[in-house]
Each structure stands twice: as C-alpha cells, then as structure tokens.
Scaffold this motif. Structure first.
Motif, PDB file in Angstrom:
ATOM      1  N   LEU B 194       0.883  -1.150   0.000  1.00 36.78           N
ATOM      2  CA  LEU B 194       0.000   0.000   0.000  1.00 36.78           C
ATOM      3  C   LEU B 194       0.932   1.214   0.000  1.00 36.78           C
ATOM      4  CD1 LEU B 194      -3.054   0.814   0.350  1.00 36.78           C
ATOM      5  CD2 LEU B 194      -2.514   1.145   2.754  1.00 36.78           C
ATOM      6  N   VAL B 195       0.700   2.169  -0.905  1.00 39.90           N
ATOM      7  CA  VAL B 195       1.604   3.315  -1.036  1.00 39.90           C
ATOM      8  C   VAL B 195       0.823   4.603  -0.841  1.00 39.90           C
ATOM      9  CG1 VAL B 195       3.292   4.479  -2.513  1.00 39.90           C
ATOM     10  CG2 VAL B 195       2.920   2.006  -2.758  1.00 39.90           C
ATOM     11  N   GLU B 196       1.363   5.480  -0.045  1.00 36.91           N
ATOM     12  CA  GLU B 196       0.743   6.789   0.145  1.00 36.91           C
ATOM     13  C   GLU B 196       1.782   7.844  -0.209  1.00 36.91           C
ATOM     14  OE1 GLU B 196      -1.563   9.313   3.640  1.00 36.91           O
ATOM     15  OE2 GLU B 196      -0.748   7.341   4.093  1.00 36.91           O
ATOM     16  N   ALA B 197       1.365   8.833  -0.996  1.00 35.90           N
ATOM     17  CA  ALA B 197       2.294   9.928  -1.321  1.00 35.90           C
ATOM     18  C   ALA B 197       2.052  11.064  -0.351  1.00 35.90           C
ATOM     19  CB  ALA B 197       2.085  10.392  -2.761  1.00 35.90           C
ATOM     20  N   GLY B 198       3.141  11.640   0.151  1.00 38.01           N
ATOM     21  CA  GLY B 198       3.024  12.737   1.112  1.00 38.01           C
ATOM     22  C   GLY B 198       3.593  14.036   0.589  1.00 38.01           C
ATOM     23  N   SER B 199       4.036  14.040  -0.672  1.00 40.61           N
ATOM     24  CA  SER B 199       4.602  15.266  -1.249  1.00 40.61           C
ATOM     25  C   SER B 199       4.394  15.229  -2.752  1.00 40.61           C
ATOM     26  CB  SER B 199       6.096  15.371  -0.954  1.00 40.61           C
ATOM     27  OG  SER B 199       6.820  14.433  -1.730  1.00 40.61           O
ATOM     28  N   ALA B 200       4.540  16.385  -3.368  1.00 41.24           N
ATOM     29  CA  ALA B 200       4.385  16.474  -4.830  1.00 41.24           C
ATOM     30  C   ALA B 200       5.451  15.633  -5.525  1.00 41.24           C
ATOM     31  CB  ALA B 200       4.491  17.926  -5.266  1.00 41.24           C
ATOM     32  N   VAL B 201       6.671  15.645  -4.992  1.00 38.11           N
ATOM     33  CA  VAL B 201       7.737  14.840  -5.608  1.00 38.11           C
ATOM     34  C   VAL B 201       7.394  13.363  -5.488  1.00 38.11           C
ATOM     35  CG1 VAL B 201      10.242  14.553  -5.762  1.00 38.11           C
ATOM     36  CG2 VAL B 201       9.301  16.580  -4.680  1.00 38.11           C
TER      37      VAL B 201
END
Lengths: 285, 382
Positions: B194-201
C-alpha cells in the motif's frame, strides 16, 4: 515537501573563526596575561554584551572559551584575560604582538545590567572571576546615575594574585563606589581584609530588598557567596552566577557543556541562581 | 492514513528504486552486512534484506531466516539514518596558519533517498532537525544534506522485543512527514504494498511506477497489520512522566545500582538515532602551515567528555549514566520541546550487559523520592 526546507541561502557558519591580531599583551600576574585583539582584515570587531565569551582558536592546537573582559562601550578593543593552565593556554602565553589567532563569537547570555537599573548592585568575584565581571562593572560606571549603590567585592589567594590591581586601586578612590578586597592569606605588610569573599558580604551596606548580586568565581565561592547574600535577605531570583563548563562548539551542537537541562554555552554562561541551584547541590551533575 | 492510496505489486518495488535512481537520488536503505541489517547504498531491490528477520533481546541480536519473503520483515539494526545527515566524522574547516586564512567546507548538497524509514526513525529525524536546524544557529552541513533528502517511509508490520514506540506515541504507523509511505501487504495469497504519497515529488515519482488505486480491503489489511504490531509490543515506557520523575530523582540509589552494571562503553549513544554529541580534533600537517579541524561523534559516557581545566565534571560511571538518561528523557524537553527518546529500543539490544532504560525508569518510579545513602551526607543547603 522536504525540499523546501532551508532552500534559502545558508546563514554564516557559526563554527568558522575569524582572524584577529594581537595588538597588545599585558602581563597581569605570573601565568596570567591579557590580550587586546582586533580583526586582522581591518573589519570592525563584533559588539558584545557584558558576560559573553568568545571561542579562541590557535592554529592546529585547539580552541577554548574565554570570557570577554573589555568595555562593551568600546568594542573595537576585544580584550581577553587568560591564565596559562593547560597545553593550549601555555602556548598562548608565548604569543607576542602581531600574532594572529582565530575568534568565534560572541556567544552566551549577558549579565542583566539593563534590567537592574535603579537597584543596588553587589558584584562578588574571586580570582580570575573578575575578568567576566569587569565588562559589567565598566557598564555600571558609565551609567553610574542609573544605579543606586555599587559594591565590588573581590577575593584573591594573596596580595600578589590581585587581578587588575591598578584599576582596583583607581576604583577604590571613587566616592560613589564601595570596593573591598580580601585575600586568603597575607604577610604583615597587607593592610586589607584576610578571609574568604563571602565574609565580605557581611561587612558592606546595601538594601537587600532592592539588591541584585552578580557573582563570578570558583563554584564553591559562588555557592557560599549566594548563601551569604540570601542570608542577608537578598532574594535568590535577584542573584546571577556565571558558570564554567567545557564549551566546544558554543552553539548547542556538541553537548559538552551541559549542566542539568542547560547548555552553558547558550542558556548561560550567566544564569539566574535559582535556575541553576541544583548545579551547586548535586555532585557530578 | 488518508488520501492518495495506491497499490503497488511487490514485483514493482524495483521500479520504484529505479525511478528514484533516475532522478539522481542516491538510494540508502537496509541491507544485510556484518551479520546484521545495516543501512548502506542500495542498487536494486535485491539488496534489501528479503526474507530476513532478527532475534533481539537485551544485549543480544541475531539475524534469522523468515518463513516468508517479506521485504521489511525485520525492525531495526545498529545503524541509524543520522550518519547520512551528520557524519561520524566531518571536516569543519582548513586553515593556512600563515596569516590565519580560513577555508570553510562548502557543504555539498546530496540528493539522497532514505528507503525504509520507520515511524520511530522519522520522529528521530524531526528531533535532529530541532537540534541542528531549528536552533538559534544552523549546522550548515546538516542543512545541506537534509534539504535534498527524500523519505520513503515504511509502516511497521512486525516488532522486536526491544521496541516500545507504541507507548511513546512515535509508531508503529507514520503520521505524515514523508514523501512516500509503504505498508507491506503480505499473506500466503498476495504480496503487495500500500503506497501513500506525502509530497508532490512523491506523487510525481509514483507516476513512473506501475500501480493501481488501492481498494478498501488493502487499506483494511494494512490497518489490521499495523494495529497487531502495536499490540504485540510488550515493552513500554511512560515517556511524558519520565521527564519530571528523573529530574526530581537525581540522588536516587538506582543510579548507583545501574552504574555497577554499566560498562560506560558508549554503545547506547552510538546506536541512538538522536544522540548528537560531538567533539572536535585539530590537526596540522608536517610543514606546520596547514591545519584542519574535524568534528567526530562523541559520547557523554567517555571520561574526557566533561573535562575542563581543573578536572572531569563527571568522573564516575554513575554520573555519566545519569547524565545520559536524564538528558534523553528529561533535559531534552526543556532544550528542544520533545523527549530525546523515540522508543526504538536500540540502546537495549546493543548494550553489552543488556541495560534496559525502560526498566531503569520503572525502578526509579517504584521508589520515587528515594535518596542514596552517599548523597544524604552531602551539603545541600544551597
């Protein structure tokens, strides 16, 4: 998200010394000397507040914290009084005029000279402890009308160990200053007090309710001076002490100078006595 | 966990590493080395400790083979991320002694990705940020390395007996402050992340890695695993109350008792993710005209640490252990507004005699206010 962190230009590196040239060397006592320094590149020296210190670097040997003992109103003369006790300070003792050393600073908290205007001020010092107090005393003299009684109490091991002897003699001639000197032991020629500094506190006249004490010297002397002032009725929150620990970075990075929860380099060296009391009662803190 | 949840197949972990690498990041993460799981440079996902776990207990650490092929089926080894931000030795400046001309080190910004940062370790980085960036002064080397550090976080789905992050409120689940966060979804039937992005990069990088939108079952499984990890932690410490407890018990007899076991070896400070103390060393070359100043990690357990003209402020092991623990759990709050402990348990595992700080705090709490016989006679009336 993290790329925004500190994206702006990095500030000046607090770990990088600036070259200062020794302008004058004064032999104070055997093994104790005073340097007058100025920036080697012709810059103006940093201004400082009474009680602050610099880190003095000697190329390839090391660096030590040294309190500033000059006049804060005259910062173009950066004055340091140093006692030769270790490898580094013994090397420093051999340096003559024109030698260039590195200086970082000034660092640390000052004596609260502005907050205590209007009050009686008792400065208590022992041995080399007069050096970090001298800038505060200069300030009090300059602004003499702003303060009520000004009392300087100083203790030395013997009459030959009295630091800034000529200046003390001058100060004693002032009619609006109380300056008392005591020595631990003396031959018959000595006409002054004999005994420890806290004993002097019992002899001088001040109004405890409106008195602030500024204390600097060996820890045991500071402890008993504080007790003597408290016994005279001065509140502990009106006492200030200057602590000495082995500052290495001077900016709170290296951890060496910790004393309880305090970094002596940035929370001190000048502390309100009631904030640092455990340092005097808990061994090896 | 909130928005932007994606599912990535285990087989695409290599694509994530490649995507980071293509963007110029030096990938640093866990790998097997020296009989332990250490942090080093990774070239591909095969460098990760796939199928490895560890047995940990006070004073003991051993790698073990797992029954499965878990990628993050271990917890923490002796290394911490701080070595990549605040190197164990670093030159501060060079100086030509003739004329005393100082040459500062130009802090080289490095694009680096920390791959596999646990929640307790993320908290440790925040603590180091407070020491080196959010202080009155900024450490230029730390700042240069920190600003281009990309964080791939991992939520813990296993714990070791040394772990106590749940009781410290620092884990096992991340609460933001990452670029990407992975939770390993491993059952006999599936192996995904499961992947969560925490920034635009982080989001941009995931566009280059095969994935699909996560469904509710993925999220539910991740939450269940993390919750089970928190529950299985048997060790605990009441970190908030430890601050006052220790500062009012500086003369407690337990300090003498633990000092009898402590070797003053400094292992705990070397493996601690937040210990930041250092010393400096000045050197000259043979010509005598070129000098350098180096900074090296130091430890409050070293005898010379408290040396100043006149002697050592802390010559006994008792005073040094007390300094370390009271600083970590108490002084840190006053200095940086946070505990210096994140509950990672490294100091317990890597202590050669198995001293456990949670046990020491509990022992002091059990006899709160006790005073050692040697201290009673002291003159304390100041």
């Amino acid at each position: 998200m993290l790329s925004e962190l500190q994206r702006t230009e990095l500030p000046a590196d607090p770990m990088l010394p600036r070259p200062y040239r020794i302008q004058r060397v004064r032999r104070e006592l055997p093994g104790t000397f005073t340097w007058e320094l100025a920036p080697a590149n012709g810059d103006l020296p940093s201004s400082f507040e009474p009680g602050q210190f610099n880190m003095v670097y000697v190329g390839g040997i090391g660096e030590i914290p040294v309190s500033i003992s000059g006049d804060p109103a005259n910062p173009e003369k950066m004055i340091h009084t140093i006692r030769a006790v270790g490898q580094l300070t013994r090397a420093m003792e051999t340096f003559g005029r024109h030698t260039v050393v590195g200086l970082r600073g000034p660092f640390g908290t000052p004596w609260p000279v502005d907050e205590i205007r209007g009050r009686d001020v008792v400065l208590v010092s022992g041995g080399l402890g007069l050096a970090p107090l001298r800038p505060a005393f200069y300030h009090l003299l300059q602004e003499r009308e702003a303060y009520n009684r000004i009392i300087l109490l100083y203790g030395a091991r013997d009459p030959d160990e009295i630091l800034y002897r000529d200046e003390i003699k001058q100060w004693r001639r002032h009619l609006d200053l109380d300056v008392e000197v005591t020595v631990d032991s003396a031959l018959g020629r000595w006409r002054g007090h004999v005994g420890v500094v806290p004993e002097l506190i019992k002899r001088v006249d001040f109004d405890p309710e409106r008195t602030t004490g500024l204390i600097c010297g060996p820890e045991v002397m500071m402890k008993y001076s504080a007790i003597a002032l408290i016994n005279r009725g001065v509140a502990a929150e009106n006492l200030y002490v200057s602590m000495e620990r082995n500052m290495k970075c001077a900016v709170g990075f290296c951890g060496h100078c910790q004393l309880g929860p305090h970094f002596v380099c940035k929370d001190g060296p000048v502390f309100r006595y009631d904030h640092i009391k455990s340092a005097f009662s808990v061994r090896e803190l | 966990m909130s928005h932007n949840r994606m599912r990535m197949a285990r087989g695409d972990l290599g694509a994530l590493i490649a995507a980071l690498s293509d963007r110029g990041y030096r990938i640093l993460g866990p790998t097997v080395g020296d009989g332990a799981i250490i942090y080093d440079e990774l070239e591909s996902d095969t460098d990760l400790p796939v199928g490895w776990g560890e047995d940990q207990s006070p004073g003991a650490y051993r790698l073990v083979r797992r029954q499965d092929q878990a990628v993050f089926g271990f917890t923490l080894g002796p290394h911490t991320w701080k070595k990549f931000l605040y190197p164990a030795e670093e030159r501060l400046f060079q100086v030509t002694l003739e004329g005393m001309s100082f040459q500062p080190e130009a802090p080289a910004g490095v694009k680096q990705a920390f791959f596999g940062v646990r929640a307790c370790e993320r908290q440790a980085l925040s603590i180091l940020d407070r020491v080196f960036l959010e202080n009155e002064h900024v450490d230029s080397g730390y700042a240069a390395r920190r600003r281009d550090t990309f964080i791939v976080a991992v939520n813990c789905t296993t714990s070791s007996p040394a772990c106590f992050c749940a009781s410290m409120g620092t884990g096992p689940e991340h609460r933001g402050d990452f670029d990407l966060c992975l939770t390993e979804l491993l059952t006999p039937k599936r192996h995904d992340f499961l992947v969560e992005a925490g920034s635009a990069v982080g989001e941009a990088i995931m566009k280059e890695v095969p994935h699909c939108e996560a469904d509710e079952a993925d999220v539910a499984q991740a939450e269940k695993q993390i919750e089970a990890t928190a529950k299985e932690m048997s060790r605990s410490m009441d970190g908030d109350n430890a601050a006052q407890l220790l500062s009012r018990n500086l003369e407690h007899p337990r300090w003498h008792e633990v000092a009898d076991r402590c070797l003053s070896c400094a292992n705990c400070t070397m493996v601690c993710p937040t210990c930041f103390c250092s010393t400096v060393e000045d050197t000259t070359d043979l010509t005598g005209d070129h000098a350098e100043r180096w900074r090296r990690w130091d430890s409050c357990f070293n005898q010379d640490f408290s040396y100043a003209a006149g002697g050592h402020a802390r010559s006994s092991t008792m005073s040094r252990y007390r300094q370390w623990l009271t600083h970590k759990l108490s002084g840190w709050h006053e200095q940086f507004g946070t505990s210096g402990c994140v509950g990672c348990g490294r100091c317990i595992t890597w202590c050669p005699v198995g001293i456990d700080l949670t046990e020491e705090v509990a022992a002091i709490r059990a006899a709160d206010g006790a005073v050692a016989a040697t201290s009673k006679a002291e003159d304390c009336h100041a």
